[in-house]
Scaffold this active site. Structure first.
Site, short mmCIF file in Angstrom:
data_model
loop_
_atom_site.label_atom_id
_atom_site.label_comp_id
_atom_site.label_asym_id
_atom_site.label_seq_id
_atom_site.Cartn_x
_atom_site.Cartn_y
_atom_site.Cartn_z
N HIS A 1 0.88 -1.18 0.00
CA HIS A 1 0.00 0.00 0.00
C HIS A 1 0.91 1.23 0.00
O HIS A 1 1.66 1.42 0.95
CB HIS A 1 -0.89 0.00 1.24
CG HIS A 1 -1.83 -1.18 1.29
ND1 HIS A 1 -3.11 -1.13 0.81
CD2 HIS A 1 -1.65 -2.45 1.74
CE1 HIS A 1 -3.70 -2.33 0.97
NE2 HIS A 1 -2.82 -3.13 1.54
N ARG B 1 -0.36 4.31 -0.44
CA ARG B 1 -1.18 5.36 0.20
C ARG B 1 -1.36 6.63 -0.64
O ARG B 1 -2.03 7.54 -0.20
CB ARG B 1 -0.63 5.75 1.57
CG ARG B 1 -0.42 4.59 2.54
CD ARG B 1 -1.68 3.81 2.78
NE ARG B 1 -1.57 2.94 3.96
CZ ARG B 1 -2.43 1.96 4.23
NH1 ARG B 1 -3.45 1.73 3.41
NH2 ARG B 1 -2.28 1.23 5.30
N ASN C 1 -6.77 1.05 -2.41
CA ASN C 1 -7.56 1.70 -1.36
C ASN C 1 -6.95 3.02 -0.90
O ASN C 1 -6.59 3.20 0.25
CB ASN C 1 -7.80 0.75 -0.18
CG ASN C 1 -6.52 0.21 0.43
OD1 ASN C 1 -5.46 0.27 -0.19
ND2 ASN C 1 -6.59 -0.28 1.64
N HIS D 1 -9.38 -10.26 -1.20
CA HIS D 1 -9.17 -10.11 0.25
C HIS D 1 -10.27 -10.96 0.87
O HIS D 1 -11.36 -10.48 1.20
CB HIS D 1 -9.29 -8.63 0.62
CG HIS D 1 -9.23 -8.33 2.08
ND1 HIS D 1 -8.11 -7.82 2.69
CD2 HIS D 1 -10.17 -8.43 3.05
CE1 HIS D 1 -8.36 -7.63 3.98
NE2 HIS D 1 -9.61 -7.99 4.23
N ASP E 1 2.40 -7.16 2.37
CA ASP E 1 1.20 -6.41 2.74
C ASP E 1 1.64 -5.16 3.52
O ASP E 1 1.04 -4.80 4.54
CB ASP E 1 0.20 -7.25 3.55
CG ASP E 1 -1.17 -6.59 3.66
OD1 ASP E 1 -1.35 -5.50 3.07
OD2 ASP E 1 -2.05 -7.14 4.33
ZN LIG Z 1 -6.03 -7.35 2.28
#
Ligand SMILES: [Zn+2]
Length: 430
Positions: A62, A64, A94, A179, A305
């Site tokens: 991620h 961000r 996300n 997920h 992750d």
């Molecule tokens: Zn996830």
């Protein structure tokens, strides 16, 4: 520009190679791998006693950006990757806004190409706004080079929507990354449901929440023929379902995280918010099942992750802490310490799972030092002893459950397209 890496032990699972050899790089690509290369180079790197491998590939991070730069951005995230020996990362959608249209895919790719330190692949959303309702513009995003699609952080609860998505992406041979955690079964819990959660009085999330979700995803892959990749598998039930699905020829692959391979729910016992993650850290029997699955090929890839948060967001009561923590700067060291130096896995297996195999699943031009390939290289000192100190991290999200851990093995240089991006732990200026 020619660089010669001399006398390193080259471990490259893509060519079944494990031998002391020289590696010549010219204009960003691998030019030759031979016992002794005498050709004159602009720079010679002495790698005697070191491991020379294809650059590590992390298909679950991620970054961000856009919108959540207090946690991380493309510059700090790719610096963390370079520091950890990772040369290609795939970032999840996300962000704020959600990456659910082609303009965002190209925006991230452009900025990463301009200012990033490593290769960045983009994972687009499956549904608009990650709301699980309307399909996002996956075709357009695929055209702009999205690597795969995922609503990571959320399970696409509607089986109809997930099936439509699977049918849609198979038309252009992309992969859905799921997920896989049933929302209704997990929403009241904060850690793995078991002995530890009962002891410390934190509501638990049953492994069942993961198992049922994975079962559904496998059935959709079987029905549609679409390729489904299960993110961060953490339960023994899910592992067994995936093992059986693979035996039946269903196009499903999966990944395990560094933390689910090396930590148990005992780590949560002192309510350290650094240990709160989704799926949660599970008990020892689950960890052993994941390790076994990594060994027998059920688990295809190791991922971080990497999910940084601003320090103040994690400085709250356990149950209010957001899930996730940084991982790019600890992944290799922790895996070498826990899985290699314990004689559980060979170095070939580890480099395969951290580079060659994830690159192959997503058809990335990475994970191999074959002549003509991009010269993405990680140079590793297998015996370097070091202690995890988050104050030295490049990532903004410093919190890690591995803080203070003694590790053995570290990337000492990272090269992307023939250019050093990290040397001796220091990220090179661009
Ligand atoms: Zn996830």
């Amino acid at each position: 520009m020619k660089t010669l890496i001399k006398n390193g032990r080259i471990v490259d699972p893509s060519q079944n190679l494990d031998a002391v050899m020289d590696l010549l790089i010219e204009d960003g690509v691998v030019k030759a791998i031979e016992k002794k290369i005498t050709e004159k180079a602009d720079e010679t790197y002495e790698a005697k006693g070191l491991l020379v491998t294809p650059g590590l590939v992390d298909v679950h991070t991620h970054l961000r950006e856009p919108g959540l730069e207090a946690k991380e951005d493309i510059v700090t995230g790719t610096m963390a990757a370079a520091a950890g020996g990772v040369t290609t990362i795939a970032c999840m959608p996300n962000t704020k806004p959600i990456v659910d249209s082609s303009i965002l895919v190209s925006g991230i790719k452009d900025r990463a190409a301009r200012e990033g330190y490593v290769n960045v692949e983009v994972v687009g959303a499956i549904t608009k706004g990650l709301e699980g309702k309307e399909l996002a513009e996956m075709g357009d995003m695929a055209q702009k080079g999205a690597m795969a699609f995922s609503d990571d952080g959320h399970y696409v609860s509607s089986t109809r929507t997930f099936t439509l998505a699977a049918e849609y992406i198979s038309a252009f041979d992309k992969i859905l990354i799921s997920h896989s955690i049933d929302h209704e079964l997990s929403s009241d819990g904060y850690m793995h449901e078991g002995v530890v959660s009962a002891r410390i009085g934190v509501p638990g999330i049953p492994a069942l929440a993961e198992d049922v979700a994975v079962a559904r995803d496998i059935l959709v892959a079987e029905y549609t023929g679409a390729r489904v990749h299960i993110a961060h598998v953490a339960s023994k039930g899910a592992i067994e379902l995936i093992r059986q699905a693979k035996k039946r020829g269903i196009p499903v692959t999966c990944e395990a995280t560094v933390h689910h391979l090396t930590l148990t729910d005992e780590a949560c016992a002192d309510y350290n918010t650094a240990t709160r993650v989704s799926p949660p850290l599970r008990s020892k029997d689950h960890v052993e099942a994941i390790r076994e699955a990594l060994k027998d090929g059920t688990v295809d890839a190791i991922v971080t992750d990497h999910a940084p948060h601003a320090p103040e967001e994690k400085d709250v009561e356990f149950r209010y802490a957001p899930c996730g923590f940084c991982g790019l700067e600890t992944s290799l060291g922790v895996i070498l310490t826990e899985l290699y130096h314990t004689n559980l896995f060979t170095i070939n297996e580890i480099i395969g799972k951290m580079s060659t195999e994830p690159a192959n699943i997503f058809s990335l031009n990475a994970g191999s030092l074959k002549v003509g390939n991009p010269a993405d290289v990680t140079i590793i000192d297998l015996n370097k002893e070091w202690i995890v100190d988050s104050m030295k991290f490049y990532t903004r999200g410093k919190l890690t459950p591995f803080e203070g851990k003694s590790c053995k093995g570290k990337a000492v240089a990272t090269m992307v397209a023939g250019k050093f991006v990290m040397r001796d732990g220091v990220v090179c200026t661009r």
